[in-house]
Design an enzyme around this catalytic site. Sequence first.
Site, PDB file in Angstrom:
ATOM      1  N   ARG A  67       4.353  -5.169   7.753  1.00 45.66           N
ATOM      2  CA  ARG A  67       3.246  -4.946   7.550  1.00 45.66           C
ATOM      3  C   ARG A  67       1.783  -6.600   6.695  1.00 45.66           C
ATOM      4  NH1 ARG A  67       2.812  -0.901   2.936  1.00 45.66           N
ATOM      5  NH2 ARG A  67       0.820  -1.000   3.423  1.00 45.66           N
ATOM      6  N   VAL A 100      -3.970  -2.182  -1.320  1.00 47.22           N
ATOM      7  CA  VAL A 100      -3.219  -3.219  -1.834  1.00 47.22           C
ATOM      8  C   VAL A 100      -2.512  -5.149  -1.001  1.00 47.22           C
ATOM      9  CG1 VAL A 100      -0.645  -1.768  -2.032  1.00 47.22           C
ATOM     10  CG2 VAL A 100      -0.356  -2.594   0.313  1.00 47.22           C
ATOM     11  N   HIS A 122      -2.110   0.852  -6.836  1.00 50.07           N
ATOM     12  CA  HIS A 122      -0.888   0.070  -6.365  1.00 50.07           C
ATOM     13  C   HIS A 122      -0.130  -0.791  -6.234  1.00 50.07           C
ATOM     14  CE1 HIS A 122      -2.184   5.027  -4.433  1.00 50.07           C
ATOM     15  NE2 HIS A 122      -1.836   4.894  -5.959  1.00 50.07           N
ATOM     16  N   CYS A 130      11.170  -8.660 -10.027  1.00 51.46           N
ATOM     17  CA  CYS A 130      12.805  -8.447  -9.978  1.00 51.46           C
ATOM     18  C   CYS A 130      12.699  -7.147 -10.521  1.00 51.46           C
ATOM     19  CB  CYS A 130      12.999  -9.620 -11.223  1.00 51.46           C
ATOM     20  SG  CYS A 130      14.677  -9.742 -11.107  1.00 51.46           S
ATOM     21  N   CYS A 133      14.500  -7.986 -14.332  1.00 56.36           N
ATOM     22  CA  CYS A 133      13.790  -8.380 -15.641  1.00 56.36           C
ATOM     23  C   CYS A 133      12.458  -7.739 -14.903  1.00 56.36           C
ATOM     24  CB  CYS A 133      14.614 -10.196 -15.648  1.00 56.36           C
ATOM     25  SG  CYS A 133      13.895 -11.576 -14.656  1.00 56.36           S
ATOM     26  N   THR A 195     -11.028   7.199   1.691  1.00 56.20           N
ATOM     27  CA  THR A 195      -9.779   8.008   0.594  1.00 56.20           C
ATOM     28  C   THR A 195      -9.681   9.368   1.636  1.00 56.20           C
ATOM     29  OG1 THR A 195      -8.257   7.759  -1.203  1.00 56.20           O
ATOM     30  CG2 THR A 195     -10.512   7.348  -1.155  1.00 56.20           C
ATOM     31  N   SER A 196      -8.121   9.602   1.225  1.00 55.88           N
ATOM     32  CA  SER A 196      -8.560  11.474   2.128  1.00 55.88           C
ATOM     33  C   SER A 196      -8.326  11.929   1.087  1.00 55.88           C
ATOM     34  CB  SER A 196      -6.821  11.170   2.598  1.00 55.88           C
ATOM     35  OG  SER A 196      -5.959  10.993   2.220  1.00 55.88           O
TER      36      SER A 196
HETATM   37  P1  NAD Z   1      -5.083   8.078   3.612  1.00 55.29           P
HETATM   38  O1  NAD Z   1      -4.738   7.089   4.749  1.00 55.29           O
HETATM   39  O2  NAD Z   1      -5.301   9.123   2.593  1.00 55.29           O
HETATM   40  O3  NAD Z   1      -6.537   8.551   3.972  1.00 55.29           O
HETATM   41  C1  NAD Z   1      -7.313   6.896   4.320  1.00 55.29           C
HETATM   42  C2  NAD Z   1      -8.556   7.824   4.847  1.00 55.29           C
HETATM   43  O4  NAD Z   1     -10.038   6.564   5.390  1.00 55.29           O
HETATM   44  C3  NAD Z   1      -8.706   8.963   5.383  1.00 55.29           C
HETATM   45  O5  NAD Z   1      -9.775   9.613   5.028  1.00 55.29           O
HETATM   46  C4  NAD Z   1      -9.394   8.265   6.997  1.00 55.29           C
HETATM   47  O6  NAD Z   1     -10.379   9.276   7.320  1.00 55.29           O
HETATM   48  C5  NAD Z   1     -10.306   7.364   6.298  1.00 55.29           C
HETATM   49  N1  NAD Z   1     -10.828   6.211   7.246  1.00 55.29           N
HETATM   50  C6  NAD Z   1     -10.019   5.935   8.427  1.00 55.29           C
HETATM   51  N2  NAD Z   1     -11.527   5.256   8.666  1.00 55.29           N
HETATM   52  C7  NAD Z   1     -12.705   4.437   7.951  1.00 55.29           C
HETATM   53  C8  NAD Z   1     -14.018   3.503   8.037  1.00 55.29           C
HETATM   54  N3  NAD Z   1     -14.040   3.129   9.060  1.00 55.29           N
HETATM   55  N4  NAD Z   1     -14.269   4.414   7.109  1.00 55.29           N
HETATM   56  C9  NAD Z   1     -13.794   4.963   6.111  1.00 55.29           C
HETATM   57  N5  NAD Z   1     -13.353   5.759   5.972  1.00 55.29           N
HETATM   58  C10 NAD Z   1     -12.773   5.482   6.763  1.00 55.29           C
HETATM   59  O7  NAD Z   1      -5.506   6.664   2.546  1.00 55.29           O
HETATM   60  P2  NAD Z   1      -5.602   6.488   0.948  1.00 55.29           P
HETATM   61  O8  NAD Z   1      -5.798   7.574   0.180  1.00 55.29           O
HETATM   62  O9  NAD Z   1      -5.699   5.571   0.626  1.00 55.29           O
HETATM   63  O10 NAD Z   1      -4.164   6.729   0.699  1.00 55.29           O
HETATM   64  C11 NAD Z   1      -2.691   5.954   1.311  1.00 55.29           C
HETATM   65  C12 NAD Z   1      -2.145   4.884   0.011  1.00 55.29           C
HETATM   66  O11 NAD Z   1      -1.336   4.438   0.853  1.00 55.29           O
HETATM   67  C13 NAD Z   1      -2.852   4.445  -1.012  1.00 55.29           C
HETATM   68  O12 NAD Z   1      -1.786   4.584  -1.507  1.00 55.29           O
HETATM   69  C14 NAD Z   1      -2.682   3.388  -0.325  1.00 55.29           C
HETATM   70  O13 NAD Z   1      -2.219   2.401  -1.346  1.00 55.29           O
HETATM   71  C15 NAD Z   1      -1.743   3.246   0.198  1.00 55.29           C
HETATM   72  N6  NAD Z   1      -1.803   2.320   1.579  1.00 55.29           N
HETATM   73  C16 NAD Z   1      -2.919   0.719   1.987  1.00 55.29           C
HETATM   74  C17 NAD Z   1      -3.314   0.017   2.502  1.00 55.29           C
HETATM   75  C18 NAD Z   1      -4.249  -0.858   2.454  1.00 55.29           C
HETATM   76  O14 NAD Z   1      -3.759  -1.666   1.573  1.00 55.29           O
HETATM   77  N7  NAD Z   1      -4.678  -1.764   3.059  1.00 55.29           N
HETATM   78  C19 NAD Z   1      -3.365   0.372   4.119  1.00 55.29           C
HETATM   79  C20 NAD Z   1      -1.779   1.717   4.377  1.00 55.29           C
HETATM   80  C21 NAD Z   1      -1.650   2.262   2.981  1.00 55.29           C
HETATM   81 ZN    ZN Z   2      14.939 -11.647 -12.500  1.00 52.40          ZN
END
Ligand code: NAD
Ligand code: ZN
Length: 247
Positions: A67, A100, A122, A130, A133, A195-196
């Site tokens: 990733r 992240v 997140h 670590c 520690c 965000t979903s």
């Molecule tokens: P999720 O996967 O639950 O939801 C993603 C949302 O984005 C969906 O509703 C989807 O329809 C929408 N989406 C897709 N393409 C889009 C676009 N082009 N424009 C706008 N919206 C769009 O993601 P979440 O709610 O962030 O939760 C997932 C968890 O996974 C989080 O806790 C996060 O920390 C982690 N995560 C982070 C990343 C990253 O850092 N980029 C990637 C994957 C997962």
């Molecule tokens: Zn340590």
Amino acid sequence: MIAEARAAIEASTRIVVMTGAGVSAESGVPTFRGEEGLWRNHRAEDLATPQAFARDPLTVWQWYAWRRSLIAACRPNAAHRSLVQLMCRKAATTLVSQNVDGLHEQAASEAGRSDCRPVLLHGSIFRVRCIECRNEREHREDIEATSLEALPHCPACGSLERPAVVWFGEILPRDNLRRALEAAAAADLCLVVGTSGSVYPAASVVDTAIASGATTIVIDPAGTGFDSGATLKLSGAAAEVLPLLVR
Ligand code: NAD
Ligand code: ZN
């Protein structure tokens, strides 16, 4: 609806923005849900847990190494850049992110506004902590996840390090969550981007803004858990819609 959303942003004084994986979708960062979320037939929900790491740290690190290499090749998109502009124009804007990937920070530094930092709920995929520690540090070098010995180890005590991200079932960084909730409670406008709404307690930040009476604008091409509480729903890609709102 775009005009209505622009007017709401203009009229607001305290904004809270919540972003999720969707804001980075157009940068090429895979989301967790759907086909592209699968890795060697593992689901993210089975790898991003403290139990998975305790059982098999090598496999979890291999997934993170993969990733990290994908994300390192990604660049901020127009949505990240628009949010930096919004923070410059409206100083009382708090950007809260579940991501992240570091792309909000990268967009800010490319605009010469490194002060426009998100409140991270997140953690960061480019930090390690670590397991003994709890010393935390930035870590961007390539990870050769070929053996336990080759994994990152703590410079202070020599123990194994883990990704400094919040896994399923873990608590969120308390100060960051408090800052996000305070901004949400005080906001007159809440922007929800990509965000979903299915991951708690992060989703409670938006719930708090809605409950406090903030005008709430949801930008997402699909249905989200916030749609019924939203003032406006803009069904579109973040990188197309946000520049129209902030330009
Ligand atoms: P999720 O996967 O639950 O939801 C993603 C949302 O984005 C969906 O509703 C989807 O329809 C929408 N989406 C897709 N393409 C889009 C676009 N082009 N424009 C706008 N919206 C769009 O993601 P979440 O709610 O962030 O939760 C997932 C968890 O996974 C989080 O806790 C996060 O920390 C982690 N995560 C982070 C990343 C990253 O850092 N980029 C990637 C994957 C997962
Ligand atoms: Zn340590």
